[in-house]
Design a protein around this motif. Sequence first.
Motif, PDB file in Angstrom:
ATOM      1  N   GLU A  10       0.825  -1.210   0.000  1.00  0.00           N
ATOM      2  CA  GLU A  10       0.000   0.000   0.000  1.00  0.00           C
ATOM      3  C   GLU A  10       0.861   1.263   0.000  1.00  0.00           C
ATOM      4  OE1 GLU A  10      -3.635   1.491  -0.361  1.00  0.00           O
ATOM      5  OE2 GLU A  10      -3.752  -0.437   0.657  1.00  0.00           O
ATOM      6  N   SER A  72      -9.238   6.289 -11.979  1.00  0.00           N
ATOM      7  CA  SER A  72     -10.474   5.601 -11.653  1.00  0.00           C
ATOM      8  C   SER A  72     -11.497   6.603 -11.190  1.00  0.00           C
ATOM      9  CB  SER A  72     -10.217   4.569 -10.569  1.00  0.00           C
ATOM     10  OG  SER A  72     -11.431   4.003 -10.188  1.00  0.00           O
ATOM     11  N   VAL A  79     -12.894   6.083  -1.666  1.00  0.00           N
ATOM     12  CA  VAL A  79     -12.332   4.827  -1.149  1.00  0.00           C
ATOM     13  C   VAL A  79     -12.535   3.714  -2.170  1.00  0.00           C
ATOM     14  CG1 VAL A  79     -12.407   3.175   0.751  1.00  0.00           C
ATOM     15  CG2 VAL A  79     -12.878   5.578   1.174  1.00  0.00           C
ATOM     16  N   HIS A  80     -13.741   3.681  -2.716  1.00  0.00           N
ATOM     17  CA  HIS A  80     -14.064   2.652  -3.699  1.00  0.00           C
ATOM     18  C   HIS A  80     -13.198   2.794  -4.944  1.00  0.00           C
ATOM     19  CE1 HIS A  80     -17.067   0.598  -6.514  1.00  0.00           C
ATOM     20  NE2 HIS A  80     -16.447  -0.342  -5.817  1.00  0.00           N
ATOM     21  N   ASN A  81     -13.017   4.041  -5.392  1.00  0.00           N
ATOM     22  CA  ASN A  81     -12.185   4.286  -6.567  1.00  0.00           C
ATOM     23  C   ASN A  81     -10.740   3.845  -6.329  1.00  0.00           C
ATOM     24  OD1 ASN A  81     -14.109   5.244  -8.305  1.00  0.00           O
ATOM     25  ND2 ASN A  81     -13.920   7.347  -7.601  1.00  0.00           N
ATOM     26  N   ARG A  82     -10.265   4.079  -5.118  1.00  0.00           N
ATOM     27  CA  ARG A  82      -8.895   3.647  -4.791  1.00  0.00           C
ATOM     28  C   ARG A  82      -8.773   2.146  -4.902  1.00  0.00           C
ATOM     29  NH1 ARG A  82      -5.689   6.726  -0.249  1.00  0.00           N
ATOM     30  NH2 ARG A  82      -6.177   8.864  -0.791  1.00  0.00           N
ATOM     31  N   LEU A  83      -9.773   1.443  -4.345  1.00  0.00           N
ATOM     32  CA  LEU A  83      -9.743  -0.021  -4.381  1.00  0.00           C
ATOM     33  C   LEU A  83      -9.776  -0.535  -5.818  1.00  0.00           C
ATOM     34  CD1 LEU A  83     -12.110  -0.888  -1.406  1.00  0.00           C
ATOM     35  CD2 LEU A  83      -9.631  -1.181  -1.523  1.00  0.00           C
ATOM     36  N   LEU A  84     -10.597   0.110  -6.647  1.00  0.00           N
ATOM     37  CA  LEU A  84     -10.685  -0.310  -8.048  1.00  0.00           C
ATOM     38  C   LEU A  84      -9.361  -0.085  -8.759  1.00  0.00           C
ATOM     39  CD1 LEU A  84     -14.214   1.010  -8.935  1.00  0.00           C
ATOM     40  CD2 LEU A  84     -13.480  -1.367  -8.977  1.00  0.00           C
ATOM     41  N   LEU A  86      -6.423   0.061  -7.389  1.00  0.00           N
ATOM     42  CA  LEU A  86      -5.465  -0.923  -6.867  1.00  0.00           C
ATOM     43  C   LEU A  86      -5.661  -2.283  -7.529  1.00  0.00           C
ATOM     44  CD1 LEU A  86      -5.098  -0.425  -3.029  1.00  0.00           C
ATOM     45  CD2 LEU A  86      -3.281  -0.537  -4.715  1.00  0.00           C
ATOM     46  N   ALA A  87      -6.928  -2.666  -7.699  1.00  0.00           N
ATOM     47  CA  ALA A  87      -7.221  -3.960  -8.315  1.00  0.00           C
ATOM     48  C   ALA A  87      -6.696  -3.995  -9.746  1.00  0.00           C
ATOM     49  CB  ALA A  87      -8.717  -4.223  -8.303  1.00  0.00           C
ATOM     50  N   GLN A  90      -3.006  -4.402  -9.660  1.00  0.00           N
ATOM     51  CA  GLN A  90      -2.665  -5.784  -9.342  1.00  0.00           C
ATOM     52  C   GLN A  90      -2.792  -6.675 -10.577  1.00  0.00           C
ATOM     53  OE1 GLN A  90      -1.632  -7.024  -6.054  1.00  0.00           O
ATOM     54  NE2 GLN A  90      -0.968  -8.525  -7.543  1.00  0.00           N
TER      55      GLN A  90
END
Length: 136
Positions: A10, A72, A79-84, A86-87, A90
Amino acid sequence: MTHHRHLIQEHEVEFTAIRAQGAGGQNVNKVSSAVHLRFDIHASSLPEHIRERLLNLLDHRITAAGIIVIKSQTSRSQVHNRLLALARLQEIIDQASDVPVIRRPTRPTQGAKRRRLQAKSERSATKQLRGKVREY
């Protein structure tokens, strides 16, 4: 050869939040919390071979300087955009670390040889019976 995923740390990812106004006119209050993710390949803790492959991947999100930029803005929550983002990062890294394993030809086992011989002799036995009139 087991294959372990290189998960992104992270702290190696840099996020810039961009509060962009939604499309003009209809709903001016709708603000999307767009996020830009920056990931520096050179500065990362990824193993050397993956870094090499990332730099050679022809992906529009990877700059010549070795920085992966992902934008994104799918959801309204940052928060959701960050997770997307990051995905997606990955996924790119998984794509680079996916090295096909080359299978070397192995010699046939005794069992395989035996089965093949068995099948062969059965075939020739049935061939020999062909055309012969059997008397009962």
